[in-house]
Motif scaffolding. Structure first.
Motif, PDB file in Angstrom:
ATOM      1  N   ARG A   9      27.835  31.779  39.775  1.00  0.00           N
ATOM      2  CA  ARG A   9      26.685  32.294  38.746  1.00  0.00           C
ATOM      3  C   ARG A   9      27.071  33.848  38.790  1.00  0.00           C
ATOM      4  O   ARG A   9      26.384  34.641  37.951  1.00  0.00           O
ATOM      5  CB  ARG A   9      25.261  32.080  39.500  1.00  0.00           C
ATOM      6  CG  ARG A   9      24.746  30.444  39.501  1.00  0.00           C
ATOM      7  CD  ARG A   9      23.404  30.500  40.157  1.00  0.00           C
ATOM      8  NE  ARG A   9      23.190  28.953  40.247  1.00  0.00           N
ATOM      9  CZ  ARG A   9      23.670  28.268  41.237  1.00  0.00           C
ATOM     10  NH1 ARG A   9      24.270  28.859  42.220  1.00  0.00           N
ATOM     11  NH2 ARG A   9      23.125  26.929  41.090  1.00  0.00           N
ATOM     12  N   ASP A  10      27.855  34.522  39.593  1.00  0.00           N
ATOM     13  CA  ASP A  10      28.138  36.031  39.485  1.00  0.00           C
ATOM     14  C   ASP A  10      29.088  35.889  38.303  1.00  0.00           C
ATOM     15  O   ASP A  10      29.614  37.113  38.107  1.00  0.00           O
ATOM     16  CB  ASP A  10      28.819  36.440  40.979  1.00  0.00           C
ATOM     17  CG  ASP A  10      27.589  36.235  41.817  1.00  0.00           C
ATOM     18  OD1 ASP A  10      26.361  36.517  41.766  1.00  0.00           O
ATOM     19  OD2 ASP A  10      28.235  36.153  42.945  1.00  0.00           O
ATOM     20  N   ILE A  11      29.659  34.791  38.126  1.00  0.00           N
ATOM     21  CA  ILE A  11      30.788  34.860  36.953  1.00  0.00           C
ATOM     22  C   ILE A  11      30.407  34.506  35.577  1.00  0.00           C
ATOM     23  O   ILE A  11      31.015  35.075  34.647  1.00  0.00           O
ATOM     24  CB  ILE A  11      32.202  34.068  37.580  1.00  0.00           C
ATOM     25  CG1 ILE A  11      32.507  34.591  39.022  1.00  0.00           C
ATOM     26  CG2 ILE A  11      33.376  34.114  36.847  1.00  0.00           C
ATOM     27  CD1 ILE A  11      33.745  33.574  39.754  1.00  0.00           C
ATOM     28  N   VAL A  12      29.939  33.239  35.480  1.00  0.00           N
ATOM     29  CA  VAL A  12      29.523  32.931  34.374  1.00  0.00           C
ATOM     30  C   VAL A  12      28.674  33.400  33.589  1.00  0.00           C
ATOM     31  O   VAL A  12      27.701  34.034  34.098  1.00  0.00           O
ATOM     32  CB  VAL A  12      29.156  31.216  34.668  1.00  0.00           C
ATOM     33  CG1 VAL A  12      28.652  30.587  33.484  1.00  0.00           C
ATOM     34  CG2 VAL A  12      30.226  30.266  35.340  1.00  0.00           C
ATOM     35  N   ASP A  13      29.033  33.596  32.329  1.00  0.00           N
ATOM     36  CA  ASP A  13      28.207  34.364  31.298  1.00  0.00           C
ATOM     37  C   ASP A  13      28.109  35.916  31.496  1.00  0.00           C
ATOM     38  O   ASP A  13      27.145  36.599  31.284  1.00  0.00           O
ATOM     39  CB  ASP A  13      26.712  33.883  31.087  1.00  0.00           C
ATOM     40  CG  ASP A  13      26.865  32.361  30.397  1.00  0.00           C
ATOM     41  OD1 ASP A  13      27.661  32.038  29.719  1.00  0.00           O
ATOM     42  OD2 ASP A  13      25.792  31.666  31.052  1.00  0.00           O
ATOM     43  N   LYS A  14      29.122  36.037  32.393  1.00  0.00           N
ATOM     44  CA  LYS A  14      29.384  37.544  32.951  1.00  0.00           C
ATOM     45  C   LYS A  14      30.483  38.423  32.153  1.00  0.00           C
ATOM     46  O   LYS A  14      31.613  37.804  32.096  1.00  0.00           O
ATOM     47  CB  LYS A  14      29.451  37.859  34.247  1.00  0.00           C
ATOM     48  CG  LYS A  14      27.965  37.304  34.741  1.00  0.00           C
ATOM     49  CD  LYS A  14      26.582  38.119  34.540  1.00  0.00           C
ATOM     50  CE  LYS A  14      25.517  37.677  35.744  1.00  0.00           C
ATOM     51  NZ  LYS A  14      25.222  36.364  35.604  1.00  0.00           N
ATOM     52  N   TYR A  15      30.608  39.645  31.956  1.00  0.00           N
ATOM     53  CA  TYR A  15      31.601  40.498  31.807  1.00  0.00           C
ATOM     54  C   TYR A  15      32.169  40.918  33.073  1.00  0.00           C
ATOM     55  O   TYR A  15      31.364  41.590  33.819  1.00  0.00           O
ATOM     56  CB  TYR A  15      31.356  41.676  30.746  1.00  0.00           C
ATOM     57  CG  TYR A  15      30.965  41.329  29.483  1.00  0.00           C
ATOM     58  CD1 TYR A  15      31.913  41.126  28.439  1.00  0.00           C
ATOM     59  CD2 TYR A  15      29.526  41.312  29.085  1.00  0.00           C
ATOM     60  CE1 TYR A  15      31.516  40.902  27.262  1.00  0.00           C
ATOM     61  CE2 TYR A  15      29.276  40.783  27.785  1.00  0.00           C
ATOM     62  CZ  TYR A  15      30.329  40.744  26.798  1.00  0.00           C
ATOM     63  OH  TYR A  15      29.822  40.445  25.346  1.00  0.00           O
ATOM     64  N   LEU A  16      33.464  40.916  33.469  1.00  0.00           N
ATOM     65  CA  LEU A  16      34.104  41.327  34.726  1.00  0.00           C
ATOM     66  C   LEU A  16      35.389  42.073  34.339  1.00  0.00           C
ATOM     67  O   LEU A  16      36.077  41.913  33.392  1.00  0.00           O
ATOM     68  CB  LEU A  16      34.567  40.170  35.495  1.00  0.00           C
ATOM     69  CG  LEU A  16      33.425  39.125  36.019  1.00  0.00           C
ATOM     70  CD1 LEU A  16      33.332  37.896  35.105  1.00  0.00           C
ATOM     71  CD2 LEU A  16      33.548  38.733  37.295  1.00  0.00           C
ATOM     72  N   ASN A  17      35.513  43.364  35.144  1.00  0.00           N
ATOM     73  CA  ASN A  17      36.558  43.918  35.269  1.00  0.00           C
ATOM     74  C   ASN A  17      37.625  43.370  36.363  1.00  0.00           C
ATOM     75  O   ASN A  17      36.980  43.144  37.563  1.00  0.00           O
ATOM     76  CB  ASN A  17      36.681  45.478  35.301  1.00  0.00           C
ATOM     77  CG  ASN A  17      37.825  45.894  35.609  1.00  0.00           C
ATOM     78  OD1 ASN A  17      38.541  45.956  34.908  1.00  0.00           O
ATOM     79  ND2 ASN A  17      38.054  46.831  36.665  1.00  0.00           N
ATOM     80  N   ILE A  18      38.657  42.723  36.063  1.00  0.00           N
ATOM     81  CA  ILE A  18      39.373  42.151  37.136  1.00  0.00           C
ATOM     82  C   ILE A  18      40.653  42.674  37.410  1.00  0.00           C
ATOM     83  O   ILE A  18      41.588  43.055  36.294  1.00  0.00           O
ATOM     84  CB  ILE A  18      39.858  40.577  36.742  1.00  0.00           C
ATOM     85  CG1 ILE A  18      38.492  39.612  36.577  1.00  0.00           C
ATOM     86  CG2 ILE A  18      40.761  39.776  37.859  1.00  0.00           C
ATOM     87  CD1 ILE A  18      38.672  38.485  35.921  1.00  0.00           C
ATOM     88  N   ASP A  19      41.041  43.103  38.682  1.00  0.00           N
ATOM     89  CA  ASP A  19      42.334  43.850  38.969  1.00  0.00           C
ATOM     90  C   ASP A  19      43.465  42.929  38.861  1.00  0.00           C
ATOM     91  O   ASP A  19      43.618  41.915  39.776  1.00  0.00           O
ATOM     92  CB  ASP A  19      42.019  44.619  40.479  1.00  0.00           C
ATOM     93  CG  ASP A  19      41.112  45.793  40.375  1.00  0.00           C
ATOM     94  OD1 ASP A  19      40.897  46.166  39.614  1.00  0.00           O
ATOM     95  OD2 ASP A  19      40.746  46.071  41.465  1.00  0.00           O
ATOM     96  N   ALA A  20      44.343  42.976  37.984  1.00  0.00           N
ATOM     97  CA  ALA A  20      45.359  42.113  37.614  1.00  0.00           C
ATOM     98  C   ALA A  20      46.473  42.699  36.866  1.00  0.00           C
ATOM     99  O   ALA A  20      46.712  42.356  35.737  1.00  0.00           O
ATOM    100  CB  ALA A  20      44.968  40.953  37.047  1.00  0.00           C
ATOM    101  N   ALA A  21      46.980  43.942  37.416  1.00  0.00           N
ATOM    102  CA  ALA A  21      48.023  44.786  36.624  1.00  0.00           C
ATOM    103  C   ALA A  21      48.996  43.720  36.090  1.00  0.00           C
ATOM    104  O   ALA A  21      49.436  43.987  35.038  1.00  0.00           O
ATOM    105  CB  ALA A  21      48.358  45.906  37.443  1.00  0.00           C
ATOM    106  N   ASP A  22      49.725  43.106  37.062  1.00  0.00           N
ATOM    107  CA  ASP A  22      50.857  42.318  36.700  1.00  0.00           C
ATOM    108  C   ASP A  22      50.670  41.564  35.704  1.00  0.00           C
ATOM    109  O   ASP A  22      51.580  41.432  34.645  1.00  0.00           O
ATOM    110  CB  ASP A  22      51.365  41.738  37.868  1.00  0.00           C
ATOM    111  CG  ASP A  22      51.885  42.588  39.005  1.00  0.00           C
ATOM    112  OD1 ASP A  22      52.190  43.923  38.709  1.00  0.00           O
ATOM    113  OD2 ASP A  22      52.067  42.067  40.410  1.00  0.00           O
ATOM    114  N   MET A  23      49.444  40.834  35.597  1.00  0.00           N
ATOM    115  CA  MET A  23      49.142  39.821  34.510  1.00  0.00           C
ATOM    116  C   MET A  23      49.077  40.524  33.331  1.00  0.00           C
ATOM    117  O   MET A  23      49.570  40.230  32.246  1.00  0.00           O
ATOM    118  CB  MET A  23      47.830  39.239  34.949  1.00  0.00           C
ATOM    119  CG  MET A  23      47.680  37.808  33.940  1.00  0.00           C
ATOM    120  SD  MET A  23      46.337  36.774  34.708  1.00  0.00           S
ATOM    121  CE  MET A  23      47.097  36.376  36.204  1.00  0.00           C
TER     122      MET A  23
END
Length: 207
Positions: A9-23
């Motif tokens: 519920r913290d993820i779905v329908d939310k905008y997130l900044n995800i640390d994934a520099a390599d990706m």
């Protein structure tokens, strides 16, 4: 917080900044990427087949010292997705929906919402917080159910279908090893039990 520590519920329908520099560095053919890119701006949703997923909206540069987040250019023409299973160890932060510039991605987000909109029964199952301890971390529509006969118990995976007055209905996704008379694809009913291990989903057979 690590994505694996977050409730769906913290993820779905939310905008997130995800640390994934390599990706992020590998997405130069789709999005603007700079040398100092730190991760991705994503929108979280549930794919009925693949589980919790993210629509990548653009790459981002997060400066922890200055506490700033710079969003790079997105791409309205191409779609890029990634599954939670690939990002469980990544740090992530939920962004406020009113954050400036997020409106730029409204069209793509609305397309995702329309494409992966669940039916009423599925939405109702997702609202049941009592089932959360039994849900798979990457696929909240699937729970672990224990098939119990006497002193023996076998864990199987079940796709949630509907809630009835006294039990829950789902579809068996794995073939039981014990001689229960059930097979993969069968519809089964089960109920919630609270014991010393917490809340569990259980189906009890006569000896």
């Amino acid at each position: 917080m690590l994505l694996k520590e977050m409730n769906f519920r913290d993820i779905v329908d939310k905008y997130l900044n995800i640390d994934a520099a390599d990706m992020a560095q590998k997405l130069g053919s789709i999005f603007e990427v700079t040398d100092d890119v730190t991760g991705l701006l994503c929108y979280g949703y549930i794919d009925a087949q693949a589980g919790i997923s993210f629509e990548i909206l653009c790459c981002a540069v997060h400066d922890t010292d200055k506490k700033t987040l710079k969003l790079l250019h997105g791409n309205d023409e191409q779609s890029a997705k990634i599954r939670l299973a690939e990002l469980l160890e990544a740090q992530a932060a939920v962004l406020p929906s009113e954050m400036p510039r997020l409106s730029e991605f409204k069209g793509k987000v609305e397309m995702v919402q329309k494409a992966y909109k669940a039916d009423e029964a599925t939405e109702a199952m997702r609202q049941l917080t009592s089932l959360d301890p039994a849900r798979l971390a990457t696929h909240p529509d699937i729970v672990t159910v224990y098939l119990v006969r006497g002193d023996e118990a076998e864990a199987v995976q079940v796709l949630l279908k509907e809630v009835r007055e006294v039990n829950i209905i789902g579809t068996l996704l794995s073939e039981p090893q014990a001689a229960t008379g059930l097979h993969k694809g069968d519809e089964i009913s089960f109920f919630l039990v609270r014991n010393e291990k917490g809340i569990m989903c259980m189906k009890v057979f006569e000896k």
